[in-house]
Scaffold this motif. Structure first.
Motif, PDB file in Angstrom:
ATOM      1  N   ALA A 140       3.231  -5.467   8.013  1.00 15.86           N
ATOM      2  CA  ALA A 140       4.595  -4.691   8.434  1.00 15.86           C
ATOM      3  C   ALA A 140       4.494  -3.329   7.723  1.00 15.86           C
ATOM      4  N   PHE A 141       4.883  -2.477   8.560  1.00 19.02           N
ATOM      5  CA  PHE A 141       4.915  -1.056   7.948  1.00 19.02           C
ATOM      6  C   PHE A 141       5.803  -0.346   8.986  1.00 19.02           C
ATOM      7  N   SER A 142       6.386   0.942   8.080  1.00 19.81           N
ATOM      8  CA  SER A 142       7.237   1.755   8.847  1.00 19.81           C
ATOM      9  C   SER A 142       6.827   2.974   8.553  1.00 19.81           C
ATOM     10  N   LEU A 162       1.049  -1.198  -0.119  1.00 20.29           N
ATOM     11  CA  LEU A 162       0.084  -0.155  -0.054  1.00 20.29           C
ATOM     12  C   LEU A 162       0.950   1.236  -0.145  1.00 20.29           C
ATOM     13  N   GLY A 163       0.835   1.783  -1.195  1.00 23.18           N
ATOM     14  CA  GLY A 163       1.855   2.828  -1.210  1.00 23.18           C
ATOM     15  C   GLY A 163       3.197   2.378  -2.023  1.00 23.18           C
ATOM     16  N   VAL A 181      -4.621   3.732  -7.420  1.00 23.85           N
ATOM     17  CA  VAL A 181      -6.067   3.724  -6.948  1.00 23.85           C
ATOM     18  C   VAL A 181      -5.709   4.016  -5.567  1.00 23.85           C
ATOM     19  N   ASP A 182      -6.494   4.799  -4.870  1.00 25.97           N
ATOM     20  CA  ASP A 182      -6.694   4.851  -3.288  1.00 25.97           C
ATOM     21  C   ASP A 182      -6.581   3.796  -2.510  1.00 25.97           C
ATOM     22  N   ALA A 183      -6.106   3.384  -1.501  1.00 25.09           N
ATOM     23  CA  ALA A 183      -5.792   2.007  -0.599  1.00 25.09           C
ATOM     24  C   ALA A 183      -7.323   1.818  -0.134  1.00 25.09           C
ATOM     25  N   VAL A 184      -7.919   2.621   0.292  1.00 28.67           N
ATOM     26  CA  VAL A 184      -9.215   2.303   0.692  1.00 28.67           C
ATOM     27  C   VAL A 184     -10.173   1.764  -0.096  1.00 28.67           C
ATOM     28  N   GLY A 243       3.714   4.775   3.760  1.00 27.70           N
ATOM     29  CA  GLY A 243       2.783   4.492   2.827  1.00 27.70           C
ATOM     30  C   GLY A 243       1.631   5.000   3.481  1.00 27.70           C
ATOM     31  N   ALA A 244       0.543   4.133   3.071  1.00 25.84           N
ATOM     32  CA  ALA A 244      -1.115   4.305   3.348  1.00 25.84           C
ATOM     33  C   ALA A 244      -1.285   4.152   5.052  1.00 25.84           C
ATOM     34  N   VAL A 245      -0.425   3.333   5.400  1.00 27.98           N
ATOM     35  CA  VAL A 245      -0.862   3.145   7.139  1.00 27.98           C
ATOM     36  C   VAL A 245      -0.547   4.322   7.834  1.00 27.98           C
ATOM     37  N   TRP A 246       0.186   5.161   7.000  1.00 26.69           N
ATOM     38  CA  TRP A 246       0.844   6.458   8.014  1.00 26.69           C
ATOM     39  C   TRP A 246      -0.141   7.564   7.809  1.00 26.69           C
ATOM     40  N   PHE A 247      -1.150   7.425   6.718  1.00 31.23           N
ATOM     41  CA  PHE A 247      -2.022   8.546   6.286  1.00 31.23           C
ATOM     42  C   PHE A 247      -3.244   8.285   6.118  1.00 31.23           C
TER      43      PHE A 247
END
Length: 212
Positions: A150-152, A55-56, A101-104, A125-129
């Motif tokens: 997993a995300f950063s 995502l992103g 495309v938008d993640a949602v 990416g998307a998890v941050w925003f």
């Protein structure tokens, strides 16, 4: 200006990723904002034969690396320019697809199908925003049993560039991320702070959880 246009303008001003890293590798995964720094794909466990969603996905370099290791990759990014760059650079790799495309919207779309993912990642990416109370249930619903999320992103309170139209960043503390993730059906949550390279002040927060 739309959100997609704003992110597209931001992407156009970004420095292109190098074609070769310090080790001479042509593909690699980088969780942090610093070149040749931090852990590698082992955070995700074995990826061969697994379906991976990013995502992103940006220029596609992180996802392309996982595909070279045997994964099947789906990249999603809201900025049209990102997908163009990703396809130009990685379009010849089999088992790799990029969508604008938008993640949602993407996750809601796939929610109407039986498509699931073994690994979902988001690097700055998307998890941050995106509001985690909106995004995480959608991610969880599309993950295979035992899958890995997993995300950063930057630690809470750190400054980082973004389009003004992107709105709030979800700068949660490690304890807050643990509470939020378990509340949305994830387990084995592990949050770590990757120390920055010498001479740099800001580290990177890395979060890993299971969809068991």
């Amino acid at each position: 200006m739309s959100l997609a246009e704003s992110w597209g303008r931001y992407a156009a001003g970004s420095t292109p990723r190098r074609t070769v890293n310090a080790k001479g590798d042509t593909t690699w995964l980088n969780w942090t904002q610093y070149a040749d720094h931090g852990p590698n794909e082992s955070v995700l466990g074995p990826v061969a034969g697994r379906r991976v969603l990013e995502l992103g996905s940006g220029s596609g370099s992180n996802l392309a690396h996982l595909v070279t290791l045997g994964a099947t990759g789906q990249g999603v990014d809201i900025a049209p320019a990102r997908a163009v760059v990703a396809r130009e650079r990685w379009g010849e790799l089999p088992g790799l697809e990029f969508r604008t495309v938008d993640a949602v919207a993407f996750l809601k779309e796939t929610d109407e199908t039986d498509e699931t993912f073994d690994v979902v990642l988001s690097i700055f990416g998307a998890v941050w925003f995106v509001d985690p109370d909106i995004l995480l249930p959608l991610i969880r619903s599309r993950m295979a049993p035992g899958g890995i999320l997993a995300f950063s992103h930057l630690p809470p309170g750190s400054r980082g560039p973004k389009p003004a139209e992107a709105g709030q960043r979800y700068d949660h503390t490690p304890d807050e991320w643990g509470h939020i993730l378990t509340g949305h059906g994830f387990s084995d949550v592990c949050v770590s702070l990757i120390e920055p390279p010498q001479g740099r002040a800001v580290g990177t927060m890395l979060v890993r959880a299971s969809a068991a």
